[in-house]
Enzyme design. Structure first.
Site, short mmCIF file in Angstrom:
data_model
loop_
_atom_site.label_atom_id
_atom_site.label_comp_id
_atom_site.label_asym_id
_atom_site.label_seq_id
_atom_site.Cartn_x
_atom_site.Cartn_y
_atom_site.Cartn_z
N LYS A 53 128.56 36.02 7.68
CA LYS A 53 128.75 37.46 7.95
C LYS A 53 130.23 37.79 8.05
O LYS A 53 130.70 38.77 7.46
CB LYS A 53 128.03 37.85 9.26
CG LYS A 53 126.51 37.90 9.11
CD LYS A 53 125.78 38.04 10.45
CE LYS A 53 124.27 37.98 10.24
NZ LYS A 53 123.50 38.02 11.49
N GLN A 97 124.34 37.86 17.75
CA GLN A 97 123.45 37.02 16.95
C GLN A 97 122.27 36.53 17.79
O GLN A 97 122.44 36.05 18.91
CB GLN A 97 124.24 35.83 16.38
CG GLN A 97 123.45 34.94 15.44
CD GLN A 97 123.06 35.62 14.14
OE1 GLN A 97 123.73 36.54 13.69
NE2 GLN A 97 121.99 35.17 13.54
N ASP A 120 123.03 46.44 13.90
CA ASP A 120 121.72 45.81 13.74
C ASP A 120 120.59 46.83 13.81
O ASP A 120 119.45 46.54 13.43
CB ASP A 120 121.50 44.78 14.86
CG ASP A 120 121.74 43.35 14.41
OD1 ASP A 120 121.50 43.05 13.23
OD2 ASP A 120 122.14 42.54 15.26
#
Ligand code: GUN
Length: 291
Positions: A53, A97, A120
């Protein structure tokens, strides 16, 4: 034999468009758009995802910073970091995460990310916006699936879509996105009766369960578009999806491979979300962000 929906190629195109728009953002804002990724603990898969990422950010002209915290980090210390990032003007996106170590309260951490930096799309305000058809940040994996469906070019309006898997990260938002495009959506899961027969009615079949080879060839309606969100290891340690690929590919019109299907799209959509968040936070005209 169905055509391969090449997520790597579609993602590369999207990343190219993000890179152009990221350049426009940097010249207008006087700084790069920035994503901060928080990783707690040593989970090997998460380490790889997080590294990918951050690298993808840098390649697209975004700032990508990883914060690595030890596995025994306290809830208080993690919240302090997230609140600090939330308060910084140069931080446009924050991603914590998952999974977090067991002793941490995942939901409290996710809700501590300000909704306008929640790339997200896990904050309740963003989930609610998606549910009610308002503007917000949408989870990356289902957004990537929608972009793959658009690439396949099928008409979603009135199509029968079956989503297998009801997670907050993929299944539920996926159902909402398909519904917004006027598909007739069935959200199925591990307790659905006659799951194979139901799947065999689908024009669009999304598999997001996390069980290797669950979707057999005869579960696929001839001519269907099959999107495989699963990432599993088979008995030989090979990376496989939720769909028995060779069998399903015989009947599908389009099918995603694993790896190289949905995975690369998730990262590309994360970059897109970061740029969208930055653009909105800076108050730049929405019509001038073309992705
Ligand atoms: N772990 C696996 N998938 C995801 C995701 O989409 N977002 C975050 N934050 N963690 C994940």
């Amino acid at each position: 034999m169905g055509r391969i929906l090449d997520g790597k190629a579609v993602a590369a195109e999207l990343r190219g468009r993000v890179a152009v728009a990221a350049g426009v953002f940097a010249s207008r804002a006087g700084r790069k758009a920035g994503l901060e990724v928080v990783l707690v603990g040593e989970d090997p898969a998460s380490q790889v995802y997080v590294r990918n990422k951050a690298r993808a950010c840098e390649e697209a002209g975004l700032r990508g910073v990883v914060h690595r915290l030890p596995a025994d980090t306290t809830q208080g210390a993690l919240l302090e970091l997230v609140h600090g990032l939330g308060a910084r003007d140069d931080v446009d996106g924050i991603l914590v995460q998952l999974p977090l170590p067991k002793h941490l309260h995942e939901d409290a951490v996710l809700q501590a990310v300000p909704a306008d930096k929640d790339v997200d799309g896990f904050h309740l305000l963003n989930a609610g916006a998606l549910f009610t058809g308002r503007e917000g940040l949408v989870p990356c994996t289902p957004t990537g699936c929608m972009r793959l469906l658009d690439h396949a070019g099928g008409d979603l309006s009135g199509a029968r879509a079956v989503v297998v898997g009801r997670s907050n990260i993929v299944g539920k938002p996926m159902a909402m996105l398909l519904l917004a495009r006027h598909a007739t959506v069935t959200l199925a899961h591990s307790r659905t009766r006659d799951l194979g027969l139901l799947c065999a009615t689908a024009d669009i079949l999304i598999a997001a369960v996390g069980r290797a080879g669950l979707v057999r060839g005869d579960w696929v309606r001839p001519g269907a578009i099959v999107i495989d969100v699963g990432i599993n290891r088979d008995a030989q340690g090979k990376l496989v999806g939720d769909v028995a690929f060779d069998e399903a590919a015989e009947r599908a019109a389009w099918i995603t491979p694993v790896p190289g299907g949905v995975g690369p799209m998730t990262i590309a959509c994360l970059l897109e979300n970061t740029l969208r968040a930055a653009w909105r936070r800076k108050g730049l005209p929405p019509g001038e962000l073309t992705l």
